[in-house]
Design an enzyme around this catalytic site. Structure first.
Site, PDB file in Angstrom:
ATOM      1  N   GLN A 107      50.182  63.001  70.655  1.00 59.88           N
ATOM      2  CA  GLN A 107      49.511  62.804  71.954  1.00 59.88           C
ATOM      3  C   GLN A 107      48.846  64.115  72.410  1.00 59.88           C
ATOM      4  O   GLN A 107      47.692  64.126  72.846  1.00 59.88           O
ATOM      5  CB  GLN A 107      50.523  62.349  73.027  1.00 59.88           C
ATOM      6  CG  GLN A 107      51.065  60.941  72.840  1.00 59.88           C
ATOM      7  CD  GLN A 107      51.993  60.832  71.643  1.00 59.88           C
ATOM      8  OE1 GLN A 107      52.570  61.823  71.179  1.00 59.88           O
ATOM      9  NE2 GLN A 107      52.110  59.630  71.106  1.00 59.88           N
TER      10      GLN A 107
ATOM     11  N   SER B  79      29.302  58.860  32.299  1.00 62.43           N
ATOM     12  CA  SER B  79      30.609  58.252  32.034  1.00 62.43           C
ATOM     13  C   SER B  79      31.194  58.984  30.827  1.00 62.43           C
ATOM     14  O   SER B  79      30.598  59.954  30.335  1.00 62.43           O
ATOM     15  CB  SER B  79      30.422  56.762  31.726  1.00 62.43           C
ATOM     16  OG  SER B  79      29.572  56.643  30.609  1.00 62.43           O
TER      17      SER B  79
ATOM     18  N   GLU C  67      42.207  68.104  31.507  1.00 64.78           N
ATOM     19  CA  GLU C  67      42.452  67.776  32.920  1.00 64.78           C
ATOM     20  C   GLU C  67      43.109  66.395  33.028  1.00 64.78           C
ATOM     21  O   GLU C  67      42.892  65.548  32.166  1.00 64.78           O
ATOM     22  CB  GLU C  67      41.106  67.716  33.673  1.00 64.78           C
ATOM     23  CG  GLU C  67      40.302  68.980  33.621  1.00 64.78           C
ATOM     24  CD  GLU C  67      38.858  68.771  34.105  1.00 64.78           C
ATOM     25  OE1 GLU C  67      38.556  67.726  34.716  1.00 64.78           O
ATOM     26  OE2 GLU C  67      38.024  69.656  33.839  1.00 64.78           O
TER      27      GLU C  67
ATOM     28  N   LYS D  53      43.179  62.727  34.296  1.00 63.28           N
ATOM     29  CA  LYS D  53      42.065  61.830  34.654  1.00 63.28           C
ATOM     30  C   LYS D  53      42.492  61.018  35.886  1.00 63.28           C
ATOM     31  O   LYS D  53      43.234  60.053  35.800  1.00 63.28           O
ATOM     32  CB  LYS D  53      41.734  60.893  33.496  1.00 63.28           C
ATOM     33  CG  LYS D  53      40.475  60.062  33.749  1.00 63.28           C
ATOM     34  CD  LYS D  53      40.005  59.336  32.489  1.00 63.28           C
ATOM     35  CE  LYS D  53      38.708  58.557  32.747  1.00 63.28           C
ATOM     36  NZ  LYS D  53      38.867  57.480  33.744  1.00 63.28           N
TER      37      LYS D  53
ATOM     38  N   ARG E  58      29.239  57.143  42.863  1.00 62.65           N
ATOM     39  CA  ARG E  58      28.565  57.364  41.569  1.00 62.65           C
ATOM     40  C   ARG E  58      27.508  56.295  41.349  1.00 62.65           C
ATOM     41  O   ARG E  58      26.433  56.562  40.792  1.00 62.65           O
ATOM     42  CB  ARG E  58      29.615  57.312  40.464  1.00 62.65           C
ATOM     43  CG  ARG E  58      29.090  57.439  39.060  1.00 62.65           C
ATOM     44  CD  ARG E  58      30.230  57.647  38.077  1.00 62.65           C
ATOM     45  NE  ARG E  58      29.752  57.609  36.706  1.00 62.65           N
ATOM     46  CZ  ARG E  58      29.683  56.493  35.985  1.00 62.65           C
ATOM     47  NH1 ARG E  58      30.070  55.342  36.516  1.00 62.65           N
ATOM     48  NH2 ARG E  58      29.237  56.535  34.743  1.00 62.65           N
TER      49      ARG E  58
ATOM     50  N   LYS F   4      37.472  68.518  27.739  1.00 58.75           N
ATOM     51  CA  LYS F   4      36.086  68.992  27.753  1.00 58.75           C
ATOM     52  C   LYS F   4      35.961  70.297  26.986  1.00 58.75           C
ATOM     53  O   LYS F   4      36.861  71.143  27.072  1.00 58.75           O
ATOM     54  CB  LYS F   4      35.625  69.251  29.204  1.00 58.75           C
ATOM     55  CG  LYS F   4      35.692  68.048  30.112  1.00 58.75           C
ATOM     56  CD  LYS F   4      35.481  68.444  31.570  1.00 58.75           C
ATOM     57  CE  LYS F   4      35.687  67.251  32.473  1.00 58.75           C
ATOM     58  NZ  LYS F   4      35.619  67.589  33.903  1.00 58.75           N
TER      59      LYS F   4
HETATM   60  N1  LIG Z   1      38.534  60.961  36.784  1.00 57.25           N
HETATM   61  C1  LIG Z   1      38.590  62.262  36.474  1.00 57.25           C
HETATM   62  O1  LIG Z   1      39.603  62.924  36.737  1.00 57.25           O
HETATM   63  C2  LIG Z   1      37.426  62.928  35.800  1.00 57.25           C
HETATM   64  C3  LIG Z   1      37.505  64.273  35.373  1.00 57.25           C
HETATM   65  N2  LIG Z   1      38.636  65.011  35.537  1.00 57.25           N
HETATM   66  N3  LIG Z   1      36.430  64.860  34.799  1.00 57.25           N
HETATM   67  C4  LIG Z   1      35.276  64.164  34.628  1.00 57.25           C
HETATM   68  O2  LIG Z   1      34.228  64.790  34.046  1.00 57.25           O
HETATM   69  C5  LIG Z   1      32.918  64.203  34.191  1.00 57.25           C
HETATM   70  C6  LIG Z   1      31.919  65.288  33.858  1.00 57.25           C
HETATM   71  C7  LIG Z   1      31.593  65.104  32.426  1.00 57.25           C
HETATM   72  C8  LIG Z   1      31.638  63.626  32.190  1.00 57.25           C
HETATM   73  C9  LIG Z   1      32.662  63.081  33.208  1.00 57.25           C
HETATM   74  N4  LIG Z   1      35.131  62.869  34.999  1.00 57.25           N
HETATM   75  C10 LIG Z   1      36.201  62.242  35.568  1.00 57.25           C
HETATM   76  O3  LIG Z   1      36.045  60.940  35.933  1.00 57.25           O
HETATM   77  C11 LIG Z   1      34.770  60.353  35.604  1.00 57.25           C
HETATM   78  C12 LIG Z   1      34.130  59.659  36.774  1.00 57.25           C
HETATM   79  C13 LIG Z   1      33.245  58.603  36.179  1.00 57.25           C
HETATM   80  C14 LIG Z   1      33.673  58.414  34.747  1.00 57.25           C
HETATM   81  C15 LIG Z   1      34.906  59.280  34.575  1.00 57.25           C
HETATM   82  O4  LIG Z   1      36.035  58.471  34.927  1.00 57.25           O
END
Ligand SMILES: NC(=O)c1c(N)nc(OC2CCCC2)nc1O[C@@H]1CCC[C@@H]1O
Length: 327
Positions: free
Chosen positions: A35, A83, A114, A116, A137, A287
């Site tokens: 509040q 993608s 990383e 996903k 996107r 990557k």
């Molecule tokens: N969902 C994720 O955590 C993720 C990530 N950690 N890193 C990327 O790198 C991109 C850049 C190069 C091509 C894809 N993409 C991700 O998700 C994308 C969004 C659309 C398709 C993939 O799921």
């Protein structure tokens, strides 16, 4: 109240509110009641309405969402949002590694692995350090302008630590706890439940009324740079460190690897540890780290040759019929 007094009062209110935001959202130890907090926000909103020229674009009032939109404008991304090709097992990762090494010859190869994040991919555009536009996107080239909704996500900085002009990509997601809470509330109201956090994040961000997104406790992890002016970075890992220093939320579980065996062990490790995360992931993204090697590798029609998505095996689908577990 005269303009000068209003300016001093607004600055003081912004400082107090931002301090209470940090206490509440980052340290989970609020010092005032909801509040009292709402009262501070009401005072600031009234002053900003009275003196609109004193309302700054990164004011805390930007987080609560304004009026609903009639529709979403289209946004053409500065660079396409790609993608990812999929890898479904160790052999696919080894194939990916072989193809990369073939293309770059005798150079050493470093990978960034990383988590996903299983959410909704978004693109955020900043000019001179200020958040000016955010979009879904969409089909990779054109998305929907959901800036008003994205402004309500507290982990999206409205103002960067440096006045840079850039476009970044990331995943907007709903933490598991927020998803469970939302579905409990919907069940109590007899409303349809969301199937999973990904759908509820996508559903929340595609609402025309930003107050709905503001109520959904969404979060983000930023994972890439779409366009960067005024700074140069040589690798993806360096880019992620820059993004973190600018104020973006970048996932801490990222790791750099030179050896594919260690990379595979890391993937195995997260395959097991996945349920312990407070958000959903549906795999790992691997990557090539060096931007110059990414350039050498290039793209297929829709995805980079320098990245691959390792998809976790579908979790055991267990159906319970009258209490008898069959899988
Ligand atoms: N969902 C994720 O955590 C993720 C990530 N950690 N890193 C990327 O790198 C991109 C850049 C190069 C091509 C894809 N993409 C991700 O998700 C994308 C969004 C659309 C398709 C993939 O799921």
């Amino acid at each position: 109240m005269d303009r000068l007094t209003a300016e001093t009062k607004i600055k003081e209110l912004v400082k107090r509110i931002e301090r209470h935001n940090r206490l509440y959202y980052e340290q989970d130890r609020p010092e005032i009641s909801d509040q009292e907090y709402d009262q501070l926000m009401r005072e600031l909103t009234e002053l900003e309405n009275q003196f609109p020229e004193l309302a700054s674009p990164d004011s805390p009032t930007q987080r609560v969402g304004g009026e609903p939109l009639p529709f979403f404008e289209k946004v053409v991304h500065k660079t396409p949002m790609l993608s990812l090709g999929n890898a479904f097992g160790e052999a696919d990762i080894r194939d990916f590694d072989r193809r990369v090494r073939q293309a770059v010859g005798s150079q050493a190869v470093r990978y960034v692995a990383e988590l996903k994040i299983d959410g909704l991919a978004v693109s955020l555009h900043y000019e001179n350090g200020m958040f000016v536009r955010g979009a879904t996107r969409g089909d990779g080239s054109t998305g929907e302008d959901i800036t008003q909704n994205l402004k309500t996500i507290r982990s999206i900085p409205l103002k960067l630590t440096k006045p840079l002009t850039l476009e970044v990509r990331g995943e907007a997601y709903m933490p598991k706890a927020a998803f469970d809470k939302l579905n409990r509330e919907r069940e109590e109201r007899g409303e349809a439940l969301f199937a999973n956090p990904r759908n509820s994040a996508a559903g929340s961000l595609r609402q025309l009324d930003p107050k709905i997104a503001a109520s959904r406790q969404l979060d983000t992890f930023i994972y890439g740079i779409g366009d960067l002016q005024g700074e140069t970075v040589e690798s993806h890992s360096e880019g992620l460190d820059l993004l973190e220093s600018l104020g973006f939320k970048v996932n801490k579980e990222r790791r750099v690897f030179e050896d594919v065996e260690e990379l595979l062990a890391f993937i195995e490790n997260w395959t097991e540890k996945r349920p312990t995360l407070p958000y959903e992931i549906d795999g790992m993204v691997i990557k090539v780290d060096s931007y110059s090697q990414q350039e050498e590798l290039g793209f297929t029609a829709k995805s980079p040759r320098w990245a691959v998505a390792y998809k976790f095996p579908a979790e055991e689908a267990v159906t319970v019929l009258e209490g008898i577990e069959v899988s």
